[in-house]
Design a protein around this motif. Structure first.
Motif, mmCIF file in Angstrom:
data_model
loop_
_atom_site.group_PDB
_atom_site.id
_atom_site.type_symbol
_atom_site.label_atom_id
_atom_site.label_comp_id
_atom_site.label_asym_id
_atom_site.label_seq_id
_atom_site.Cartn_x
_atom_site.Cartn_y
_atom_site.Cartn_z
ATOM 1 N N LYS A 77 5.183 6.407 5.475
ATOM 2 C CA LYS A 77 3.820 6.604 4.968
ATOM 3 C C LYS A 77 3.823 7.701 3.903
ATOM 4 O O LYS A 77 4.364 8.793 4.118
ATOM 5 C CB LYS A 77 2.882 6.990 6.105
ATOM 6 C CG LYS A 77 1.424 7.139 5.680
ATOM 7 C CD LYS A 77 0.573 7.810 6.748
ATOM 8 C CE LYS A 77 0.358 6.930 7.958
ATOM 9 N NZ LYS A 77 -0.639 7.542 8.889
ATOM 10 N N PRO A 90 0.268 12.029 4.521
ATOM 11 C CA PRO A 90 -0.190 11.040 5.496
ATOM 12 C C PRO A 90 -1.706 11.064 5.670
ATOM 13 O O PRO A 90 -2.330 10.016 5.876
ATOM 14 C CB PRO A 90 0.534 11.457 6.779
ATOM 15 C CG PRO A 90 1.765 12.163 6.311
ATOM 16 C CD PRO A 90 1.332 12.893 5.067
ATOM 17 N N ALA A 119 -3.236 9.132 2.854
ATOM 18 C CA ALA A 119 -2.996 7.705 3.095
ATOM 19 C C ALA A 119 -4.008 7.156 4.095
ATOM 20 O O ALA A 119 -4.557 6.065 3.908
ATOM 21 C CB ALA A 119 -1.578 7.485 3.604
ATOM 22 N N GLU A 175 1.318 3.281 5.344
ATOM 23 C CA GLU A 175 1.820 3.423 6.709
ATOM 24 C C GLU A 175 3.333 3.225 6.660
ATOM 25 O O GLU A 175 3.876 2.757 5.650
ATOM 26 C CB GLU A 175 1.176 2.403 7.647
ATOM 27 C CG GLU A 175 1.496 0.952 7.327
ATOM 28 C CD GLU A 175 0.833 -0.020 8.300
ATOM 29 O OE1 GLU A 175 0.346 0.418 9.355
ATOM 30 O OE2 GLU A 175 0.794 -1.230 7.993
#
Length: 297
Positions: free
Chosen positions: A212, A34, A37, A147
């Motif tokens: 995500k 995450p 990302a 996401e």
């Protein structure tokens, strides 16, 4: 599957490749963290405050430097990996790299990327109709969720197993559509062909609602698209297309001396037609290859 039976593969890779062959796609949960990302999204959003390094496709035209007050539906940041170390790190993660190597039986080149802030609402199509290659089925793609994706936000949809549908040949000879030669009528016939093939086989459309960091890897001929947006919420994603290194992208010949293959460190490569990858600065950003809309693409 006969080729797969004779290959010595680790169990995880064998499972990924089996799904890719049988269903036309493989889902790799949590392929990126995450945190990574979020870094990719942050680099993409710099287009609004530092537009000069970015190429954007907006309202059907390429623009560089980018001129956007906001990222809207239909906007695409082109080849983000050319100006974002985070985007480069998100692409050839171990399972993705291994799957591409096994599918191509050689190193892969990322030849294009598209960053989306919102769903694309694209009709269901096959990449072979638009990503032109001298070996049409020598392509693959990945969709990276930046996401959690909610229903109704234009989520990715596809016909599982649709990569086995009979080929539709534009003009009776090509898998790719040429608008000036084929026109819109044949284009619509092509879309109908995909839906008819699915109906004949009882295949229902499926949706990808990832968390995500999840990644979907798909076959060049998997029919896929963007669902209709029913709630205006972001659907941040990074999409990439790949070719085998021996095939390259068609633009390699057009770019001539400007064409460059940037190694990844794990045996694969990046290339692109919009940036001079060999001229990357200390911040990890390549120079825009074309400047302004007057230069032919």
């Amino acid at each position: 599957m006969q080729r797969l039976a004779g290959m010595a593969l680790a169990p995880e890779l064998r499972g990924d490749l089996t799904q890719f062959i049988e269903r036309g796609f493989t889902i790799i949960p949590q392929a990126i963290s995450p945190e990574l990302a979020d870094r990719v999204v942050a680099d993409a959003h710099r287009v609004l405050t530092e537009p000069a390094p970015y190429v954007v496709r907006n309202a059907g035209a390429y623009t560089d430097p980018a001129r956007l007050k906001e990222l809207g539906v239909g906007d695409r940041i082109i080849d983000l990996y050319a100006v974002s170390e985070a985007a480069r790190a998100a692409v050839f993660t171990p399972r993705v790299a291994a799957l591409l190597q096994a599918a191509f039986a050689e190193p892969a080149i990322a030849i294009q990327s598209l960053y989306f802030e919102y769903g694309s609402q694209q009709s269901i199509h096959q990449d072979t109709a638009y990503v032109v290659s001298r070996r049409p089925l020598g392509l693959a793609a990945i969709w990276i969720a930046l996401e959690d994706v909610e229903p109704g936000t234009g989520e990715l949809c596809y016909y599982p197993g649709g990569h086995r549908f009979p080929h539709f040949l534009f003009g009776g000879e090509r898998k790719h559509w040429i608008q000036s030669q084929d026109g819109q009528a044949q284009h619509q016939t092509y879309f109908k062909h995909l839906h008819d093939c699915a109906a004949e086989r009882g295949i229902q459309v499926e949706s990808f609602l990832p968390r995500k960091g999840d990644v979907l890897v798909w076959h060049a001929d998997l029919p896929h698209g963007g669902s209709r947006i029913t709630q205006m919420h972001t659907r941040r994603s990074l999409v990439l297309h790949f070719a085998p290194q021996s095939v390259k992208a068609n633009y390699a010949t057009r770019l001539g001396a400007d064409y460059h293959e940037m190694p990844t460190g794990n045996g694969h490569f990046f290339s692109c037609r919009h940036y001079r990858l060999q001229d990357m600065d200390a911040s990890g950003r390549a120079a825009v290859l074309f400047n302004g809309l007057k230069t032919p693409r």
